[in-house]
Every structure is written in C-alpha cells, then in structure tokens.
Design a protein around this motif. Structure first.
Motif, PDB file in Angstrom:
ATOM      1  N   ASN A 398      39.315 -30.165 -14.893  1.00  0.00           N
ATOM      2  CA  ASN A 398      39.485 -31.091 -16.017  1.00  0.00           C
ATOM      3  C   ASN A 398      40.465 -32.193 -15.614  1.00  0.00           C
ATOM      4  O   ASN A 398      41.645 -31.946 -15.380  1.00  0.00           O
ATOM      5  CB  ASN A 398      40.012 -30.330 -17.235  1.00  0.00           C
ATOM      6  CG  ASN A 398      40.114 -31.205 -18.464  1.00  0.00           C
ATOM      7  OD1 ASN A 398      40.021 -32.429 -18.393  1.00  0.00           O
ATOM      8  ND2 ASN A 398      40.308 -30.575 -19.618  1.00  0.00           N
ATOM      9  N   GLY A 399      39.954 -33.428 -15.531  1.00  0.00           N
ATOM     10  CA  GLY A 399      40.784 -34.535 -15.082  1.00  0.00           C
ATOM     11  C   GLY A 399      41.988 -34.797 -15.958  1.00  0.00           C
ATOM     12  O   GLY A 399      42.966 -35.406 -15.518  1.00  0.00           O
ATOM     13  N   LYS A 400      41.950 -34.364 -17.222  1.00  0.00           N
ATOM     14  CA  LYS A 400      43.072 -34.562 -18.132  1.00  0.00           C
ATOM     15  C   LYS A 400      44.153 -33.495 -17.971  1.00  0.00           C
ATOM     16  O   LYS A 400      45.219 -33.588 -18.584  1.00  0.00           O
ATOM     17  CB  LYS A 400      42.568 -34.564 -19.571  1.00  0.00           C
ATOM     18  CG  LYS A 400      41.581 -35.696 -19.872  1.00  0.00           C
ATOM     19  CD  LYS A 400      41.098 -35.632 -21.308  1.00  0.00           C
ATOM     20  CE  LYS A 400      40.090 -36.748 -21.603  1.00  0.00           C
ATOM     21  NZ  LYS A 400      39.604 -36.690 -23.008  1.00  0.00           N
ATOM     22  N   ASN A 401      43.857 -32.491 -17.172  1.00  0.00           N
ATOM     23  CA  ASN A 401      44.781 -31.383 -16.981  1.00  0.00           C
ATOM     24  C   ASN A 401      45.761 -31.726 -15.857  1.00  0.00           C
ATOM     25  O   ASN A 401      45.338 -32.041 -14.744  1.00  0.00           O
ATOM     26  CB  ASN A 401      43.971 -30.121 -16.641  1.00  0.00           C
ATOM     27  CG  ASN A 401      44.858 -28.932 -16.346  1.00  0.00           C
ATOM     28  OD1 ASN A 401      46.059 -28.954 -16.589  1.00  0.00           O
ATOM     29  ND2 ASN A 401      44.260 -27.893 -15.792  1.00  0.00           N
ATOM     30  N   PRO A 402      47.075 -31.667 -16.099  1.00  0.00           N
ATOM     31  CA  PRO A 402      48.042 -31.965 -15.030  1.00  0.00           C
ATOM     32  C   PRO A 402      47.851 -31.098 -13.795  1.00  0.00           C
ATOM     33  O   PRO A 402      48.127 -31.543 -12.679  1.00  0.00           O
ATOM     34  CB  PRO A 402      49.393 -31.695 -15.704  1.00  0.00           C
ATOM     35  CG  PRO A 402      49.137 -31.871 -17.166  1.00  0.00           C
ATOM     36  CD  PRO A 402      47.738 -31.391 -17.396  1.00  0.00           C
ATOM     37  N   ALA A 403      47.377 -29.863 -13.973  1.00  0.00           N
ATOM     38  CA  ALA A 403      47.158 -28.986 -12.827  1.00  0.00           C
ATOM     39  C   ALA A 403      46.079 -29.537 -11.912  1.00  0.00           C
ATOM     40  O   ALA A 403      46.144 -29.377 -10.691  1.00  0.00           O
ATOM     41  CB  ALA A 403      46.780 -27.587 -13.298  1.00  0.00           C
ATOM     42  N   ALA A 404      45.049 -30.192 -12.489  1.00  0.00           N
ATOM     43  CA  ALA A 404      43.990 -30.785 -11.666  1.00  0.00           C
ATOM     44  C   ALA A 404      44.551 -31.904 -10.811  1.00  0.00           C
ATOM     45  O   ALA A 404      44.227 -32.033  -9.622  1.00  0.00           O
ATOM     46  CB  ALA A 404      42.861 -31.284 -12.553  1.00  0.00           C
ATOM     47  N   SER A 405      45.387 -32.735 -11.405  1.00  0.00           N
ATOM     48  CA  SER A 405      46.026 -33.818 -10.652  1.00  0.00           C
ATOM     49  C   SER A 405      46.906 -33.260  -9.543  1.00  0.00           C
ATOM     50  O   SER A 405      46.937 -33.778  -8.422  1.00  0.00           O
ATOM     51  CB  SER A 405      46.855 -34.682 -11.598  1.00  0.00           C
ATOM     52  OG  SER A 405      47.615 -35.630 -10.887  1.00  0.00           O
ATOM     53  N   LEU A 406      47.617 -32.177  -9.838  1.00  0.00           N
ATOM     54  CA  LEU A 406      48.471 -31.551  -8.841  1.00  0.00           C
ATOM     55  C   LEU A 406      47.644 -31.060  -7.656  1.00  0.00           C
ATOM     56  O   LEU A 406      48.030 -31.230  -6.498  1.00  0.00           O
ATOM     57  CB  LEU A 406      49.231 -30.380  -9.464  1.00  0.00           C
ATOM     58  CG  LEU A 406      50.054 -29.514  -8.494  1.00  0.00           C
ATOM     59  CD1 LEU A 406      51.159 -30.333  -7.855  1.00  0.00           C
ATOM     60  CD2 LEU A 406      50.615 -28.304  -9.219  1.00  0.00           C
TER      61      LEU A 406
END
Length: 468
Positions: A398-406
């Motif tokens: 999920n692109g909105k999830n900070p974990a995905a960005s991490l």
C-alpha cells in the motif's frame, strides 16, 4: 551438441511471448474499460490471463526459467485466491517436473562421468527420470552394493541456458508487478544469476550434502541422505522415499502440515549452528515427509500422528556458508521488535548496513515493516495461512503505508541476501501448508541473540507447544 543450446531459439521465442502477451492483454483491458467494464474486474481478468501464460511458459522450459519458477512458487500463497486457483497445480508442478532428457543423453553423461563401463556401478538403472528440475534430472537406480540410490544428472549446457533465461526474464520483470503489486523480482533474478556457478558445481554440492548428512545423522526427526559417489556432472545419493511436500500442501492432514511446518523451521534455522550452513533453496520440491520408523511403509503410518513422521531434505546445490552461525543481530532485532523497542531495532538495522548513510527513518515504521516476521513470534505457536500472507503483502504494498515507503529505502546487504530469501521462502511454504507451528520456541533454540527468559526453548518446548 547439447539438448538445451539446440533449442535456444525456441526457448527465447517462448520467453519473448510473455511481454507481447502482456501488451495484448493491456490493450484488451483498455478497450473493456472504455466500454464501461469496472476497472477491478478488468484488472482481475488481465491478471488471470497473464498468470496462466506466465506459468505455462515457465513450466515448458528448463534452465533459468525453471529455476526462477521454483523460487517464485513459494510466493504463490501471497496471490489473491481468484488468481491462484486456476494455475496452482501448474505452479507447484514446477517444483517437481520438467521436460526430460532422452535416454541416449543420459547414458552419454554417465559414460563421461564414470567411464564406458558405467553400468557396472549399478545393479539396475531406470532410464525414466523420477524427477526433473531446473539444471538436472534424477533417475532411480540400485547401486552395486544393493542400496537404492538417486542419480542426479546435470543437463548438458545447463549453465548457458540458466544465464540466457535469467537475462530474458530480467527484461520482463514488470510482468510480476501486475500479478502481485510490490513484489521485488529483479533482486531475486540478480541473486539467482550470481549463483549459477555454485548451482552447477556438483562436487561442492556433494561436499555440502555430506556435511549436512553427518550433522543430522543422529537426528530422529530430520533426515539427509548420504552421498554415495560424485563425478563430473553426476551425483549419486541414497534414495529418499516419502511424500513430496507439494502433496502435503495439496492433500495432507492437519497433523502432517503442522509436523512439516515445525520441522521445516527447525531444519532451516538449526543448520547454521549444526553444520555452519543455511539451506538456501527452500521450495516444496526439496522436502519430504517420511515415516519416523525406519523401513515402515507410508501406508502403515497414521497420518494424524505428528511424531510418526520425519522430515527429509534434498538438493544442497545452494547453501549459504555461515561458519559462525546466523548473525546475532537478527535475533537481537527480533527480540527488540517483540519488546516494542523501535529505536533499538532501527539502530541494529543501521549498524548492519540496512540503511545507507544519511538515510532517515521512522522507528515505528520499522516495526510495522517487520510485522510479518514479528507476529508469528508473539505467542507460543502461530497458525500460518494464505489469507494472512495476502494481508501482509497488501499492507506492505500500500503506497500510503509508511512501511511500504520504508521498504523501498532499505538496503539489503550482500551478506543477508540468502538469509532474506530463505526467510521469505520459508514463510511462503508455511502459509501454503496452513501449518500451526511453535515458531518462537524453535527460533529460541537456534537463533543467537533471540532467546530470552520466558521464551520456549529447544525441541521439547516446541513439541509441548504443539501438544497444548
């Protein structure tokens, strides 16, 4: 001339159909959307058609395509069920089967390895392959001393085919993002490419298997067949009977699933301590359930009695050599994550090279990112499932999830590449099995830095957790 290079043009043509097919399906999908079809329904149809073509092509090829298909097969559990159902059988078939070499080519390889009188090595030899995989096929035979043996024969030209296929697959890696958004395929292909030489070295494989067989010789629950002889591109080992793990996944009782899952975790994480190596090719085709009682027939074993089954392991062509055992930082990070010490975990990742210098991160996002690894450790036992893995994959994609960005900003140090592959592959198999496993107790026994007061420890603790 070898069988694989002779078909190089046909192999390349088959792999080339993958991006062409994707382009056609994308055009079809655009037309349907313009015609008013719901976007979600169109995406599902495109995904289904892509998946069917993808695994049909991979299933027809040996070499790197087959090796990649086997590596990818453990992630089948992460696919949405409406996509997984139509081709699950074909996908798991990649773990056991591939087009076979003709008998004449088999005999030529045996003569090259053992000399023109190679038949004197055997009381009998079955020309029909018992199993075929990415770089070799296995024949059943009886050794001259009466032992049942497995004769693994490498495909002529396997190295060239492996490299050619993986180069082709790297060009179409975007296909897999359509099937499972967020899946990282390019690093997997790159890692497979770097290990081609090791995969082709049967002398190194024989040495690794011999070390494992010695290290587990007295283990009542885990069996590694002995190496009988190795020469050139032929490897002879004792025959390992049993139920292929793919069959347990498809039809096993819950007791068999739980037993297989528990012993899979134990085998993978005990190897570095017991033999200084990590088995680095975890897919169901490399594992078996067999009767715990030596010589017992499978039909005689109670399928609902967990301790009636042992765990058998095949194929040691890919191992991660860890003479000092698993890195203690892994256990320390998991222990800190369980305790909710986000800053401690983030610092461990920095020290181990998971973050490039100057990279900032939210420690709490780190715990969220590690959730698939932490959740199975919170209680004495955990029930894995396809549904759980799909939820974890969707959460991290999920692109909105900070974990995905991490996840996109983390760096995977080379020393952790195979450990990561084994961990993810093991999770995939556990979810395919739907096994309930005392993961915390098993890791407490074998993972340095993880054990602490209050954790279940040792084999007895793990079995007690299952019994409860």
């Amino acid at each position: 001339m070898s069988d694989l290079p002779r078909n190089a043009v046909a192999r390349t043509a088959k792999l080339a159909t993958l991006p062409l097919g994707l382009a056609g399906r994308a055009t079809m999908g655009l037309g349907k959307r313009l015609g008013g079809a719901p976007a979600a329904a169109v995406l599902t149809e495109v995904q289904q058609r892509t998946a069917e073509q993808l695994f049909r092509v991979l299933g027809e090829l040996k070499g790197g395509a087959m090796k990649f298909g086997q590596a990818l097969s453990v992630f089948e559990a992460a696919l949405p069920d409406e996509l997984a159902r139509p081709y699950r059988a074909a996908l798991t078939g990649l773990q056991e089967n591939a087009p076979a070499l003709p008998a004449a080519s088999v005999h030529k390889s045996l003569a090259a390895a053992f000399g023109p009188n190679w038949r004197e090595k055997f009381t009998s030899f079955d020309d029909r392959p018992a199993a075929a995989a990415s770089i070799g096929q296995v024949h059943r035979a009886v050794w001259h001393d009466g032992r049942d043996v497995a004769v693994k024969i490498q495909y002529p030209g396997a190295g060239k085919a492996l490299l050619g296929d993986l180069n082709q697959l790297a060009r179409v890696a975007r296909l897999f993002s359509l099937l499972v958004p967020g899946i990282e395929v390019k690093p997997l292909i790159a890692e497979l490419r770097t290990r081609i030489a090791e995969e082709l070295d049967y002398a190194a494989e024989a040495a690794a298997q011999s070390s494992y067989a010695k290290g587990y010789a007295d283990d009542p629950d885990i069996t590694v067949p002995d190496v009988v002889e190795q020469a050139g591109t032929v490897l002879v080992t004792e025959w390992l009977p049993g139920i292929p793990l793919a069959s347990v996944i498809a039809n096993g009782t819950q007791a068999q699933r739980d037993r297989a899952g528990t012993l899979l975790v134990r085998f993978l994480y005990s190897g570095p301590e017991r033999v200084g190596m990590l088995h680095a090719d975890p897919h169901p085709g490399n594992f078996r359930l067999l009767p715990a009682e030596p010589g017992a027939a499978i039909a005689e074993v109670d399928p609902d009695e967990p301790t009636a089954w042992r765990f058998g392991v095949l194929d040691f062509g890919a191992v991660n050599r860890l003479p000092n055992g698993m890195p203690e930082a892994i256990g320390a990070a998991l222990r800190g994550a369980l305790a909710g010490n986000a800053e401690e975990v983030a610092q461990t990742l920095r020290e181990e090279g998971f973050l490039k210098p100057g990279t900032e991160l939210d420690p709490e996002a780190v715990l969220d990112y590690l959730a698939p690894l932490i959740e199975p450790l919170r209680d004495p036992q955990f029930s894995f499932s396809r549904e759980w893995l799909r939820e974890q994959a969707a959460h991290l994609a999920n692109g909105k999830n900070p974990a995905a960005s991490l996840g996109r900003r983390l760096n995977l140090p080379p020393s952790y590449l195979l450990i990561h592959r084994v961990t993810m592959g093991g999770l995939g198999i556990l979810c395919q099995l739907g096994a309930t496993v005392p993961v915390r107790g098993e890791l407490g026994a074998w993972l340095p830095g993880f054990a602490e007061e209050g954790l279940d420890r040792g084999d007895e603790a793990g079995e007690d957790a299952v019994a409860e």
